[in-house]
Design a protein around this motif. Sequence first.
Motif, PDB file in Angstrom:
ATOM      1  N   LEU A 115       0.806  -1.209   0.000  1.00  0.00           N
ATOM      2  CA  LEU A 115       0.000   0.000   0.000  1.00  0.00           C
ATOM      3  C   LEU A 115       0.844   1.266   0.000  1.00  0.00           C
ATOM      4  N   ALA A 116       2.037   1.194   0.572  1.00  0.00           N
ATOM      5  CA  ALA A 116       2.899   2.378   0.630  1.00  0.00           C
ATOM      6  C   ALA A 116       3.378   2.797  -0.744  1.00  0.00           C
ATOM      7  N   GLY A 117       3.481   1.828  -1.661  1.00  0.00           N
ATOM      8  CA  GLY A 117       3.782   2.156  -3.040  1.00  0.00           C
ATOM      9  C   GLY A 117       5.249   2.236  -3.396  1.00  0.00           C
ATOM     10  N   ALA A 118       6.140   2.295  -2.427  1.00  0.00           N
ATOM     11  CA  ALA A 118       7.569   2.387  -2.717  1.00  0.00           C
ATOM     12  C   ALA A 118       8.120   1.011  -3.071  1.00  0.00           C
ATOM     13  N   PRO A 119       9.273   0.948  -3.754  1.00  0.00           N
ATOM     14  CA  PRO A 119       9.900  -0.352  -4.025  1.00  0.00           C
ATOM     15  C   PRO A 119      10.096  -1.125  -2.729  1.00  0.00           C
ATOM     16  N   ALA A 120       9.706  -2.390  -2.747  1.00  0.00           N
ATOM     17  CA  ALA A 120       9.705  -3.177  -1.517  1.00  0.00           C
ATOM     18  C   ALA A 120      10.464  -4.484  -1.706  1.00  0.00           C
ATOM     19  N   PRO A 121      10.980  -5.042  -0.626  1.00  0.00           N
ATOM     20  CA  PRO A 121      11.626  -6.353  -0.716  1.00  0.00           C
ATOM     21  C   PRO A 121      10.596  -7.457  -0.895  1.00  0.00           C
ATOM     22  N   ALA A 122      11.061  -8.636  -1.272  1.00  0.00           N
ATOM     23  CA  ALA A 122      10.192  -9.807  -1.296  1.00  0.00           C
ATOM     24  C   ALA A 122      10.032 -10.305   0.134  1.00  0.00           C
ATOM     25  N   LEU A 123       8.800 -10.564   0.537  1.00  0.00           N
ATOM     26  CA  LEU A 123       8.522 -11.089   1.879  1.00  0.00           C
ATOM     27  C   LEU A 123       7.986 -12.508   1.755  1.00  0.00           C
ATOM     28  N   VAL A 124       8.675 -13.438   2.409  1.00  0.00           N
ATOM     29  CA  VAL A 124       8.353 -14.864   2.303  1.00  0.00           C
ATOM     30  C   VAL A 124       7.936 -15.371   3.677  1.00  0.00           C
ATOM     31  N   ASN A 125       6.707 -15.858   3.792  1.00  0.00           N
ATOM     32  CA  ASN A 125       6.185 -16.340   5.064  1.00  0.00           C
ATOM     33  C   ASN A 125       6.344 -17.859   5.146  1.00  0.00           C
TER      34      ASN A 125
END
Length: 281
Positions: A115-125
Amino acid sequence: MTVERPFTDAERRHFVRYTRTRSWPMLQRYPVGDDLHAELLARMLSTSPESISALIRSLRDEAEAAAARLLTGGDYRDALAALPFRPDDRIVAVGDSITADRLGWFDVLAASFALAGAPAPALVNLGVSGDTTADVLERFDLVQASRPSRVLLMLGTNDARAHGPGGGHRMATIHETERNLRALVQLVTRDLRTPITVLTPSAVDQDRIDGYFRDGPVRWDATAVAEVAGIVRKVVPDAVDLYGATQTAGADVLEEDGVHPSPAGQQLILRRVLHHLGADR
């Protein structure tokens, strides 16, 4: 002949909330198609794959709504922006049902990034309900295969879980928990050469546990969970102290079972994790 058990809508929602078949070790080592995950849950819960997919979408929507509310606060946005993550990072969360929770701290974090819209890391659960420290040692090949650039590890609640009619047989002794945690930290930091952030288990409520699990095959003892939290702090002195944070946070941070954090409790955990990681930057 198989007799189908009747489930209420609330029971199905609860099960799906904490169950990620994609994280199950067998189905990671021998993957199946996406449609079969919904089919598997549908067969287990005596319903249709379409209803399972709808449940998952509903839970995802709730996590996104929680993230949207958090993002209205400038302090939360600042904490998110302060995280020491790069867009090419892979942040892997390893834990039990508290991490697997589709309304939990890690899913709300992922929704916040989206939602923040900035480039984000991959999050693995990689949360798996019921996992102990020994279970994660057994599936460490899958942690390695996830190619983490940082591991977030929250374990210990199920090490304190007790089985049997009298609840007298604990899943792990405190010495076994200490040995397993030391091994996991060493495997991540030395063998994978990856930074790790360790979280203590959150506090539990004995009165709620005694009522909810009165007739069940498992139970927890609040003193055992506190003991495990102490061992986590001993092994990793700079661990995120979720036990202390949740112990005095009030009744609304736990679900009715007295073990699992409520959505409010999960958001408290998330804020603590963000603060810790931002301070390490």
